[in-house]
Design a protein around this motif. Structure first.
Motif, PDB file in Angstrom:
ATOM      1  N   TRP A  43       2.891 -68.777   1.288  1.00  0.00           N
ATOM      2  CA  TRP A  43       2.096 -67.800   2.024  1.00  0.00           C
ATOM      3  C   TRP A  43       2.649 -67.553   3.425  1.00  0.00           C
ATOM      4  CZ3 TRP A  43      -1.315 -64.102   1.347  1.00  0.00           C
ATOM      5  CH2 TRP A  43      -2.059 -63.644   2.446  1.00  0.00           C
ATOM      6  N   VAL A  44       3.033 -68.601   4.121  1.00  0.00           N
ATOM      7  CA  VAL A  44       3.542 -68.448   5.487  1.00  0.00           C
ATOM      8  C   VAL A  44       4.814 -67.618   5.491  1.00  0.00           C
ATOM      9  CG1 VAL A  44       4.475 -69.671   7.487  1.00  0.00           C
ATOM     10  CG2 VAL A  44       2.472 -70.580   6.308  1.00  0.00           C
ATOM     11  N   ARG A  45       5.666 -67.808   4.520  1.00  0.00           N
ATOM     12  CA  ARG A  45       6.891 -67.007   4.433  1.00  0.00           C
ATOM     13  C   ARG A  45       6.554 -65.549   4.144  1.00  0.00           C
ATOM     14  NH1 ARG A  45      10.517 -69.980   0.816  1.00  0.00           N
ATOM     15  NH2 ARG A  45      10.851 -71.187   2.730  1.00  0.00           N
ATOM     16  N   PHE A  46       5.603 -65.338   3.255  1.00  0.00           N
ATOM     17  CA  PHE A  46       5.189 -63.976   2.921  1.00  0.00           C
ATOM     18  C   PHE A  46       4.669 -63.245   4.160  1.00  0.00           C
ATOM     19  CE2 PHE A  46       1.418 -61.367   2.086  1.00  0.00           C
ATOM     20  CZ  PHE A  46       1.989 -60.319   1.376  1.00  0.00           C
ATOM     21  N   THR A  47       3.753 -63.864   4.893  1.00  0.00           N
ATOM     22  CA  THR A  47       3.172 -63.197   6.060  1.00  0.00           C
ATOM     23  C   THR A  47       4.219 -62.945   7.139  1.00  0.00           C
ATOM     24  OG1 THR A  47       2.462 -65.339   6.971  1.00  0.00           O
ATOM     25  CG2 THR A  47       0.851 -64.099   5.640  1.00  0.00           C
ATOM     26  N   ASP A  53      -4.657 -61.760  -2.358  1.00  0.00           N
ATOM     27  CA  ASP A  53      -4.627 -61.945  -0.905  1.00  0.00           C
ATOM     28  C   ASP A  53      -3.421 -61.222  -0.306  1.00  0.00           C
ATOM     29  OD1 ASP A  53      -6.902 -63.543  -0.883  1.00  0.00           O
ATOM     30  OD2 ASP A  53      -5.761 -65.408  -1.069  1.00  0.00           O
ATOM     31  N   MET A  54      -2.290 -61.273  -1.018  1.00  0.00           N
ATOM     32  CA  MET A  54      -1.082 -60.601  -0.548  1.00  0.00           C
ATOM     33  C   MET A  54      -1.270 -59.089  -0.527  1.00  0.00           C
ATOM     34  SD  MET A  54       1.865 -62.845  -2.460  1.00  0.00           S
ATOM     35  CE  MET A  54       2.482 -64.365  -1.728  1.00  0.00           C
ATOM     36  N   VAL A  55      -1.883 -58.563  -1.579  1.00  0.00           N
ATOM     37  CA  VAL A  55      -2.136 -57.124  -1.645  1.00  0.00           C
ATOM     38  C   VAL A  55      -3.007 -56.691  -0.469  1.00  0.00           C
ATOM     39  CG1 VAL A  55      -3.221 -55.277  -2.984  1.00  0.00           C
ATOM     40  CG2 VAL A  55      -1.871 -57.036  -4.150  1.00  0.00           C
ATOM     41  N   ARG A  56      -4.082 -57.432  -0.225  1.00  0.00           N
ATOM     42  CA  ARG A  56      -4.983 -57.090   0.878  1.00  0.00           C
ATOM     43  C   ARG A  56      -4.279 -57.220   2.232  1.00  0.00           C
ATOM     44  NH1 ARG A  56      -8.916 -59.195  -2.886  1.00  0.00           N
ATOM     45  NH2 ARG A  56      -8.345 -61.339  -2.354  1.00  0.00           N
ATOM     46  N   TYR A  57      -3.405 -58.212   2.366  1.00  0.00           N
ATOM     47  CA  TYR A  57      -2.688 -58.414   3.625  1.00  0.00           C
ATOM     48  C   TYR A  57      -1.755 -57.236   3.907  1.00  0.00           C
ATOM     49  CZ  TYR A  57      -0.426 -61.036   7.386  1.00  0.00           C
ATOM     50  OH  TYR A  57       0.040 -61.447   8.614  1.00  0.00           O
ATOM     51  N   VAL A  58      -1.064 -56.778   2.879  1.00  0.00           N
ATOM     52  CA  VAL A  58      -0.166 -55.631   3.035  1.00  0.00           C
ATOM     53  C   VAL A  58      -0.956 -54.413   3.512  1.00  0.00           C
ATOM     54  CG1 VAL A  58       1.273 -53.963   1.774  1.00  0.00           C
ATOM     55  CG2 VAL A  58       1.566 -56.417   1.381  1.00  0.00           C
TER      56      VAL A  58
END
Length: 315
Positions: free
Chosen positions: A37-41, A70-75
């Motif tokens: 997750w940290v790498r993704f953000t 969570d990734m979709v919402r973060y984007v």
């Protein structure tokens, strides 16, 4: 990753795990890992241009990542446009309709037996999930992705047209050296002369591929990342006439224009990359090799989705 204000198509390999076993997929012989997750953000945070397309896909089934939604919402929270290609086995129709303006579904055949032989299991369930998705969002927001394995395509093409899907992308097996380890009968000649070369992906900042380990690549086609350090180093290597392992046999390599006043070096037979033949028989080949990263990206999906953003924007 270098922060840039230039809009580009960013593809993030959020997982290499998959619940299918397609014989042509390099991901099945990669380490089966999820992007932390940290790498993704950190990757998404470095995309400074609002409205960029961020595609959550690589050599695995994206929905298997435990934090996929969570990734979709973060984007979306960062002002970007999420996209993905899924295999249809795990469909949350309501969530997809809410968060994606356009989505890709990969289907190679309507023949369940052939799908199983390819490694795409439980086709009836996939088609049932697709029907549910079409009830939740217009078929015109769905792109069907197909890999041409030599299978009959007429029925599938007619079905796509009849259902009213947005587009049907049919892609040939890539004959590039590190792809073709899985189907050596289609391998393109990977020999190159020592003349300076260029790749438009490395020269421009229009597309970036981020592996689950965090490597930033200039394109989706590099499977063998042996020796890869940076895009700038790759560009310099090509300019010097040295083709790294991950670029061997790539059809996107072109001779570099010579300085003014110098005659161009005629291309040799070894530097010309012929188009691969279409397979005559669909079969699962024997393969004992190993390869590492990549993905499939519809060439115009970025612009298409931007055009639709206002039309399908959700609160």
């Amino acid at each position: 990753m270098t922060t840039t204000t230039q809009r580009a198509y960013h593809q993030l390999e959020i997982t290499t795990r998959c619940n299918f076993d397609c014989w042509y997929c390099a991901g099945r012989n990669m380490p089966q890992q999820d992007m932390p997750w940290v790498r993704f953000t950190s990757i998404v945070d470095a995309i400074a241009c609002p409205g960029s397309t961020v595609s959550l896909q690589g050599e695995g089934e994206p929905s298997l990542h435990p934090r996929f939604w969570d990734m979709v919402r973060y984007v979306r929270a960062k002002g970007h446009l999420p996209y993905t290609i899924v295999n249809g086995s795990r469909i949350n129709a309501a969530a997809i309709a809410r968060h994606f303006s356009t989505i890709g579904i990969s289907i190679d055949t309507l023949d369940a037996q052939l799908a199983n032989q390819t490694g795409r299991y439980n086709l009836p369930k996939v088609l049932e999930n697709l029907d549910r998705l079409c009830n939740a969002m217009a078929p015109g927001r769905i792109i069907i992705m197909t890999v041409d394995l030599g299978q009959p395509l007429q029925d599938l093409c007619a079905w796509v047209k009849r259902r009213g899907f947005r587009r049907h992308v049919v892609q040939a097996l890539n004959a590039k050296h590190d792809y073709a380890q899985r189907y050596p009968q289609l391998a393109r000649n990977s020999a190159h002369d020592n003349s300076p070369k260029v790749c438009h992906f490395a020269e421009q900042h229009t597309l970036r591929y981020h592996t689950w380990q965090g490597k930033e690549l200039p394109c989706v086609y590099i499977k063998d990342t042996t020796g890869f350090t940076t895009i700038a180093a790759l560009r310099a290597s090509l300019h010097a006439g040295h083709v790294p392992p991950g670029c061997l046999g790539c059809q996107h390599l072109r001779p570099k224009a010579p300085p003014p006043g110098q005659e161009p070096t005629p291309p040799t037979a070894a530097s010309v990359a012929p188009s691969p033949p279409r397979l005559a028989i669909v079969a699962r080949p024997k393969w004992n090799g190993r390869s590492t990263t990549g993905g499939l990206t519809p060439s115009s999906v970025d612009n298409e989705m931007r055009d639709d953003t206002a039309k399908h924007k959700q609160p």
